[in-house]
Design an enzyme around this catalytic site. Structure first.
Site, short mmCIF file in Angstrom:
data_model
loop_
_atom_site.label_atom_id
_atom_site.label_comp_id
_atom_site.label_asym_id
_atom_site.label_seq_id
_atom_site.Cartn_x
_atom_site.Cartn_y
_atom_site.Cartn_z
N ILE A 143 0.81 -1.22 0.00
CA ILE A 143 0.00 0.00 0.00
C ILE A 143 0.84 1.27 0.00
O ILE A 143 0.31 2.36 -0.09
CB ILE A 143 -0.96 0.04 1.22
CG1 ILE A 143 -0.17 -0.19 2.51
CG2 ILE A 143 -2.09 -0.96 1.05
CD1 ILE A 143 -0.97 0.07 3.75
N GLN A 145 5.07 3.00 -0.43
CA GLN A 145 6.52 2.83 -0.54
C GLN A 145 7.18 4.12 -0.12
O GLN A 145 6.85 5.19 -0.64
CB GLN A 145 6.90 2.51 -1.98
CG GLN A 145 8.37 2.27 -2.14
CD GLN A 145 8.68 1.51 -3.42
OE1 GLN A 145 7.80 1.23 -4.21
NE2 GLN A 145 9.92 1.18 -3.62
N GLY A 146 8.05 4.02 0.82
CA GLY A 146 8.78 5.21 1.26
C GLY A 146 10.22 5.07 0.84
O GLY A 146 10.61 4.13 0.14
N THR A 147 11.01 6.01 1.25
CA THR A 147 12.41 6.01 0.88
C THR A 147 13.10 4.77 1.44
O THR A 147 13.95 4.18 0.82
CB THR A 147 13.09 7.25 1.48
OG1 THR A 147 12.21 8.35 1.36
CG2 THR A 147 14.39 7.54 0.79
N VAL A 151 5.45 -0.58 2.46
CA VAL A 151 4.39 -0.75 3.45
C VAL A 151 3.30 -1.65 2.88
O VAL A 151 2.90 -1.50 1.72
CB VAL A 151 3.80 0.63 3.87
CG1 VAL A 151 2.73 0.46 4.94
CG2 VAL A 151 4.91 1.54 4.39
N ASP A 261 9.25 16.26 9.87
CA ASP A 261 8.83 16.01 8.49
C ASP A 261 7.31 16.08 8.37
O ASP A 261 6.67 15.18 7.80
CB ASP A 261 9.35 14.66 8.00
CG ASP A 261 9.29 14.55 6.48
OD1 ASP A 261 9.25 15.61 5.81
OD2 ASP A 261 9.27 13.43 5.95
N1 LIG Z 1 -0.26 2.80 9.26
C1 LIG Z 1 -0.38 2.91 7.95
N2 LIG Z 1 -1.53 2.60 7.34
C2 LIG Z 1 -1.65 2.71 6.01
N3 LIG Z 1 -0.69 3.14 5.20
C3 LIG Z 1 0.48 3.49 5.74
C4 LIG Z 1 0.71 3.38 7.13
N4 LIG Z 1 1.96 3.80 7.39
C5 LIG Z 1 2.50 4.14 6.22
N5 LIG Z 1 1.63 3.96 5.20
C6 LIG Z 1 1.85 4.23 3.79
O1 LIG Z 1 3.16 3.91 3.41
C7 LIG Z 1 3.85 5.07 2.93
C8 LIG Z 1 5.29 5.02 3.39
O2 LIG Z 1 5.30 5.02 4.81
P1 LIG Z 1 6.31 5.93 5.63
O3 LIG Z 1 6.10 7.35 5.20
O4 LIG Z 1 6.18 5.63 7.06
O5 LIG Z 1 7.65 5.33 5.07
P2 LIG Z 1 9.03 6.04 4.80
O6 LIG Z 1 9.98 5.05 4.25
O7 LIG Z 1 9.40 6.75 6.04
O8 LIG Z 1 8.55 7.01 3.66
P3 LIG Z 1 8.99 8.45 3.26
O9 LIG Z 1 10.21 8.30 2.46
O10 LIG Z 1 7.81 8.94 2.45
O11 LIG Z 1 9.12 9.19 4.52
C9 LIG Z 1 3.08 6.25 3.48
O12 LIG Z 1 3.13 7.36 2.63
C10 LIG Z 1 1.69 5.71 3.56
O13 LIG Z 1 1.01 5.92 2.34
#
Ligand SMILES: Nc1ncnc2c1ncn2[C@@H]1O[C@H](COP(=O)(O)OP(=O)(O)OP(=O)(O)O)[C@@H](O)[C@H]1O
Length: 718
Positions: A143, A145-147, A151, A261
């Site tokens: 659902i 993908q972050g850096t 997820v 952030d």
């Molecule tokens: N608890 C949750 N429920 C549903 N979706 C989630 C949840 N946590 C994160 N996501 C989804 O996953 C994506 C990536 O999560 P998150 O921002 O925590 O990861 P990250 O690697 O830190 O990403 P970024 O590089 O954007 O900071 C989020 O933008 C969100 O869409």
């Protein structure tokens, strides 16, 4: 141990202040060190912790530690040295969860099922918990993908509920990467509030090389909801979200945590309208007296406050309040208010809108980049003029949150008491908000669809369906450039540290096999084929990181509060936004070789372009003149793809009837983002390689005394 009902055994006292936490850690580490030296890592921890222990001798100890870490005596005072030192102090003092525990505890943790690599580096973060087993979850789909993460939506088989599993990527389990993840866990465990995402547990096993964070599942995020074309936020709804955001922030700040952030995609919203602050990957403990330096390279560029752009390392809660002000303004304006492409341009946009700092502020703040960026002529603040048609209480709060001097921004608590929340229309109850259809898998599917749409011809029916969405998606603000110089810097660092590219290091397939989940999510290609979503009936979860961008019709506003304009949002994110660079920067700057290339890009930019702030300013002004419609907030486009020549920000809130702002999401669909990154990587590597080659040739030519050759070479312009 390892039973399917494993849950956190105990949660440390969340009332503990960072300092108290630190002291208890120090005492346990001192005990640990009494057991005698073992690995180099242990030694490093002890050096670090000894330095923490002695408050008077802290600086000296940290300095010693730096010398040890660098393997040589460094000339103190150099920028690299200072920055390295800053990192060390931030890590050692402000992030007490990133240390190690006594060997015996580490052993117990391994016995409890934690992998040794995690217990070794993140013992503090996992203390009191036992890992949950992968086979107690059924992975459903990806659902987000972050850096540093993927997820997944998953079913918790023990508790029979849907959760989000955030799988953290590690660069070969490098201790530094693990430590940063440990910090995120540690901070999340410190927080306990209805408006903050709850970390429910961790999934891993003794033999595993990966780690999943288990979160409550949230169906939407503010960016995703605001981007929905058919969706308009009412003013009570905007207030409702803002109130929840500020309540969550207030809790963070009271617990000594800076988020660093805050942006739309990190504000998750569930089907009951409850907003929760998520993604604590850049968060940090802070000292309210600001006696410890922190890195200034945090916060996604468009939401980054001026003091960080000016290099501040002593800062506090005001950084989150600035980002909150940007979000508030964006929700009203319908598009990001200051979408800078570089740090310099960002600062210029800030000065143009919020005015340049007062003489007094320049004097008292002593910001590192002050001499470079202090404009010859002060800029006049024009927030009030620019947003003159916004409701007065909203404008009032905006003025406060977007104060140039951080000390004028107040606090989350004072913002919550402001007229914005006490005057009608009042914030609505989250439960009264419309129930948006769940959008679960949509994000990844949309990206794939978009990639396919761009890449190949499909059947006509499919194309039509996609084009309805594509119309808005392909007209994105060039967000990937938003932090171009940081991206470049980060990639340079990668090259210099001889790191393998991320794609080489991280093999998702391999990882999935190792994950031990009974069911893997559908392959993306499958997912893409399954998508036939009516754009009018879904809500997109934005999984990219970046700004809220308005892209739906923005209704004409009424003049008084009761006729408060309906807000329709458009939130999209740049997946190559500042966060990417910032987070990588956090990691890489902790490395030993960081002194070579850890300097802020701002001075470099200045070096490259003499008088660059002026030039950047002029270039921005030229852009603005060339595209008067773009004004403060840069370009925007209509839903139908034509350029909109009216800027709602410049024209004022709702002043000229219907404005349509379709900035769309990423310029490149996320499915192509990896490819884009790789291409970018390659280009930069190639440029660096050429520059090195040229330098070597030049040197050789000079050495040989062949001036002619050297001249020819220079003239050739290579
Ligand atoms: N608890 C949750 N429920 C549903 N979706 C989630 C949840 N946590 C994160 N996501 C989804 O996953 C994506 C990536 O999560 P998150 O921002 O925590 O990861 P990250 O690697 O830190 O990403 P970024 O590089 O954007 O900071 C989020 O933008 C969100 O869409």
């Amino acid at each position: 141990m390892g039973c399917t009902c494993c849950k956190p055994l105990a949660i440390e006292d969340s009332r503990e202040s960072p300092r108290e936490r630190l002291s208890s850690k120090v005492s346990s580490d001192v005990l640990g060190s009494a057991r005698g030296p073992s690995s180099r890592r242990d030694e490093a921890s002890r050096v670090k912790d000894r330095s923490i222990d002695s408050s008077d001798g802290r600086t000296l100890s940290i300095d010693k530690q730096l010398k040890q870490a660098n393997g040589m005596e460094r000339v103190q005072g150099g920028e690299g040295y200072e920055r390295n030192r800053e990192r060390m102090v931030e890590r050692a003092v402000v992030h007490p969860g990133m240390g190690t525990l006594p060997k015996a505890v580490e052993g117990e943790q391994v016995a409890a099922g934690w992998p040794p690599w995690l217990a070794a580096v993140a013992g503090e973060a996992i203390r009191g918990w036992v890992p949950r087993r992968a086979d107690s979850f059924e992975k459903l789909d990806k659902i987000g993908q972050g850096t540093y993460s993927n997820v997944y939506r998953a079913r918790d088989l023990d508790q029979g509920k849907i959760v989000a599993l955030k799988k953290v990527r590690f660069d070969n389990l490098e201790p530094e990467s693990v430590r940063f993840m440990a910090r995120e866990i540690h901070i999340l465990r410190r927080l306990d509030h209805p408006n903050i995402i709850k970390l429910e547990g961790l999934v891993t096993s003794r033999m595993s090389c990966s780690l999943y964070l288990v979160f409550e599942y949230m169906e939407h995020d503010l960016a995703g909801l605001a981007s929905h074309p058919g969706l308009k936020f009412t003013e009570p709804q905007v207030k409702c979200y803002m109130q929840q955001l500020l309540r969550g922030l207030d809790h963070c700040h009271n617990r000594g945590v800076l988020h660093r952030d805050i942006k739309g995609s990190n504000l998750l919203i569930d089907n009951s309208g409850v907003l929760k602050i998520a993604d604590f990957g850049l968060a940090s403990f802070y000292d309210p007296h600001q006696s410890q330096p922190l890195t200034s390279r945090v916060v996604t560029l468009w939401y980054r406050p001026p003091e960080l752009l000016l290099g501040a390392t002593y800062y506090g809660t005001a950084v989150d309040l600035w980002s909150t002000g940007c979000i508030l303004a964006e929700l009203y304006a319908g598009k990001p208010i200051m979408p800078g492409r570089t740090e310099v341009e960002q600062l210029h946009k800030i000065f143009k809108l919020c005015g340049s700092p007062s003489e007094e502020y320049w004097r008292k703040s002593k910001l590192p980049h002050a001499t470079i960026f202090k404009p010859q002529q002060p800029y006049r603040r024009c927030v009030g003029d620019t947003f003159k048609d916004f409701p007065a209480p909203a404008l009032g709060l905006m003025e406060t949150l977007l104060s140039i001097d951080p000390s004028d921004r107040g606090s989350a608590a004072s913002a919550l008491r402001s007229e914005f929340f006490t005057r009608k229309p009042l914030p609505c109850d989250p439960a009264s908000l419309p129930k948006y259809p769940p959008s679960k898998e949509f994000d990844a599917k949309l990206r794939d669809e978009e990639a396919r749409r761009q890449g190949a011809a499909g059947n006509k029916g499919q194309r039509l369906d996609l084009e309805r969405r594509g119309n808005r998606e392909s007209r994105a603000i060039p967000a990937p450039d938003a932090n171009a110089e940081l991206v470049q810097s980060m990639q340079k660092r990668q090259n210099q540290s001889n790191a393998k590219s991320r794609s080489e290091k991280f093999n998702p397939n391999q990882e999935e096999i190792a994950s031990g989940f009974p069911i893997d999510p559908p392959r993306q290609s499958q997912a893409a084929e399954e998508v036939h979503v009516d754009p009018g009936h879904h809500h997109k979860r934005a999984s990219h990181s970046g700004p809220l961008v308005h892209r739906a019709a923005w209704a004409k506003s009424g003049k008084n509060l009761d006729e408060a304009p309906k807000i329709s949002g458009g939130a999209e994110l740049s997946s190559m936004s500042g966060l990417v660079a910032a987070r990588r920067s956090l990691l890489s700057e902790d490395r030993k070789d960081m002194s070579v290339h850890s300097q802020s890009e701002l001075p470099k930019l200045i070096g490259r372009f003499p008088g660059s702030f002026k030039e950047a300013s002029e270039s921005t002004i030229k852009q603005d003149q060339k595209h008067p419609s773009q004004g403060v907030a840069g370009s925007h486009q209509k839903e139908d793809g034509r350029t909109n020549n009216k800027d709602p920000v410049l024209l004022g809130y709702g002043s000229k009837g219907y404005k349509i702002h379709y900035s769309g999401p990423l310029i490149v669909p996320s499915g192509n983002m990896d490819q884009m990154l790789k291409d970018h990587d390659r280009q930069i590597q190639e440029a660096v390689r050429r520059a090195r080659l040229d330098k070597a040739k030049l040197k050789k030519a000079q050495l040989e005394g062949n001036q002619t050759a050297a001249n020819t070479f220079l003239v050739s312009g290579r």
